[in-house]
Motif scaffolding. Structure first.
Motif, PDB file in Angstrom:
ATOM      1  N   MET A   1      37.219  41.485  49.969  1.00  0.00           N
ATOM      2  CA  MET A   1      36.340  40.537  49.002  1.00  0.00           C
ATOM      3  C   MET A   1      36.678  40.290  47.777  1.00  0.00           C
ATOM      4  O   MET A   1      36.433  41.405  47.129  1.00  0.00           O
ATOM      5  CB  MET A   1      34.736  40.783  49.651  1.00  0.00           C
ATOM      6  CG  MET A   1      33.886  39.580  48.933  1.00  0.00           C
ATOM      7  SD  MET A   1      32.113  40.058  49.439  1.00  0.00           S
ATOM      8  CE  MET A   1      31.788  41.371  48.393  1.00  0.00           C
ATOM      9  N   THR A   2      36.778  39.248  47.273  1.00  0.00           N
ATOM     10  CA  THR A   2      36.929  38.989  45.593  1.00  0.00           C
ATOM     11  C   THR A   2      35.795  38.290  44.902  1.00  0.00           C
ATOM     12  O   THR A   2      35.430  37.215  45.608  1.00  0.00           O
ATOM     13  CB  THR A   2      38.233  38.631  45.314  1.00  0.00           C
ATOM     14  OG1 THR A   2      39.405  39.528  45.851  1.00  0.00           O
ATOM     15  CG2 THR A   2      38.272  38.372  43.959  1.00  0.00           C
ATOM     16  N   VAL A   3      35.344  38.786  43.865  1.00  0.00           N
ATOM     17  CA  VAL A   3      34.036  37.998  43.377  1.00  0.00           C
ATOM     18  C   VAL A   3      34.650  38.029  41.812  1.00  0.00           C
ATOM     19  O   VAL A   3      34.944  38.806  41.088  1.00  0.00           O
ATOM     20  CB  VAL A   3      32.815  38.719  43.112  1.00  0.00           C
ATOM     21  CG1 VAL A   3      31.789  38.036  42.195  1.00  0.00           C
ATOM     22  CG2 VAL A   3      32.502  39.016  44.542  1.00  0.00           C
ATOM     23  N   THR A  10      37.593  39.707  37.588  1.00  0.00           N
ATOM     24  CA  THR A  10      37.601  39.561  39.145  1.00  0.00           C
ATOM     25  C   THR A  10      37.327  40.957  39.704  1.00  0.00           C
ATOM     26  O   THR A  10      37.871  41.991  39.124  1.00  0.00           O
ATOM     27  CB  THR A  10      39.201  39.139  39.506  1.00  0.00           C
ATOM     28  OG1 THR A  10      39.978  39.888  39.157  1.00  0.00           O
ATOM     29  CG2 THR A  10      39.143  37.714  39.106  1.00  0.00           C
ATOM     30  N   THR A  11      36.669  40.946  40.742  1.00  0.00           N
ATOM     31  CA  THR A  11      36.334  42.323  41.345  1.00  0.00           C
ATOM     32  C   THR A  11      36.628  42.209  42.980  1.00  0.00           C
ATOM     33  O   THR A  11      36.150  41.433  43.512  1.00  0.00           O
ATOM     34  CB  THR A  11      35.042  42.771  41.242  1.00  0.00           C
ATOM     35  OG1 THR A  11      34.375  42.832  39.909  1.00  0.00           O
ATOM     36  CG2 THR A  11      34.620  44.175  41.918  1.00  0.00           C
ATOM     37  N   LYS A  23      40.134  42.664  34.365  1.00  0.00           N
ATOM     38  CA  LYS A  23      39.703  41.889  33.310  1.00  0.00           C
ATOM     39  C   LYS A  23      40.674  40.842  32.952  1.00  0.00           C
ATOM     40  O   LYS A  23      41.783  40.751  32.769  1.00  0.00           O
ATOM     41  CB  LYS A  23      39.251  42.923  32.209  1.00  0.00           C
ATOM     42  CG  LYS A  23      38.258  43.963  32.325  1.00  0.00           C
ATOM     43  CD  LYS A  23      38.118  44.709  31.265  1.00  0.00           C
ATOM     44  CE  LYS A  23      36.742  45.678  32.011  1.00  0.00           C
ATOM     45  NZ  LYS A  23      36.527  46.769  30.650  1.00  0.00           N
ATOM     46  N   PRO A  24      40.018  39.715  31.725  1.00  0.00           N
ATOM     47  CA  PRO A  24      40.475  38.561  31.455  1.00  0.00           C
ATOM     48  C   PRO A  24      41.807  38.915  30.644  1.00  0.00           C
ATOM     49  O   PRO A  24      42.876  38.189  30.407  1.00  0.00           O
ATOM     50  CB  PRO A  24      39.731  37.837  30.675  1.00  0.00           C
ATOM     51  CG  PRO A  24      38.439  37.985  31.294  1.00  0.00           C
ATOM     52  CD  PRO A  24      38.540  39.651  31.619  1.00  0.00           C
TER      53      PRO A  24
END
Length: 232
Positions: A1-3, A10-11, A23-24
């Motif tokens: 699962m990606t959030v 993104t996690t 991180k960006p």
């Protein structure tokens, strides 16, 4: 699962419990099921933090630094040098050739070379060299050196060139460089015989004087003149 967060972070969570945060700016933080956290920075530096508090930092040039929970750090450089720093600030550097340099918190350093020579330098700049044969040379911040040989002979050299030698029997020989130069200059200026005795001399190249004092008395005065002869 990606959030995905509003800022672009993104996690991703995997079935085994691994979590990867991106991180960006490109930095990636991975946390394993056992709690180990690996951070991959944008410049290529990788930081691994173990659950027990041990951290390992690997820099782009290959330098690796391991820090344990008690504060001890071990830095291994690409050339093979290893520097261990203790919690009290003492550092021990082992160089590729086997030389070991220990630096104390007060600034005192002890260098042990592969041949057994030991050099101790104190914060005030005093350096003591102990050689395998037993010779010890102490250099003071002023530039004065004292050499003590295994047979008991001591040689003290002052910054002005004065050399005082004391042999095992207690005899003292002093060579005063300043006096020697003054003596040689006066002989060359005042003695026409020097010039008359060398009629083919084209130029005076070097004057090497010797004026040696033994136990406080002048025992020898000599003048060596090296000249350049005219070509026929």
């Amino acid at each position: 699962m990606t959030v995905t967060d509003p800022d672009g972070t993104t996690t991703t969570t995997y079935p085994d419990g691994t979590v990867v945060v991106t991180k960006p700016d490109g930095e990636v933080i991975t946390t394993g099921p056992d709690g180990t956290e690996t951070t991959e920075e944008v410049d290529g530096t990788v930081i691994v933090a173990q659950p027990d508090g041990t951290t390992t930092v690997t820099e782009p040039d290959g330098t690796e630094t391991v820090t344990t929970p008690d504060g001890t750090s071990t830095e291994t450089q690409p050339d093979g040098s290893v520097v261990v720093t203790e919690p009290d600030g003492t550092s021990t550097e082992t160089q590729p050739d086997g030389t070991v340099v220990v630096t104390e918190p007060d600034g005192t350093s002890t260098e042990t070379q592969p041949d057994g020579t030991e050099i101790v330098t104190t914060p005030d700049g005093t350096k003591t060299e102990t050689h395998p044969g037993g010779t010890v040379i102490v250099t003071q911040p002023s530039g004065t050196t004292t050499e003590t040989r295994p047979d008991g002979t001591t040689i003290v050299t002052e910054p002005d060139g004065t050399v005082t030698t004391t042999d095992p029997e207690g005899n003292v020989t002093v060579e005063r460089q300043a006096d020697l130069v003054a003596y040689s200059a006066s002989v060359v200026a005042a003695s026409p015989a020097v010039r008359r005795s060398t009629p083919t001399v084209d130029a005076l190249v070097l004057v090497t004087p010797s004026n040696v004092y033994r136990n406080g008395y002048a025992v020898m005065q000599s003048l060596t003149v090296i000249t350049a002869q005219r070509r026929l």
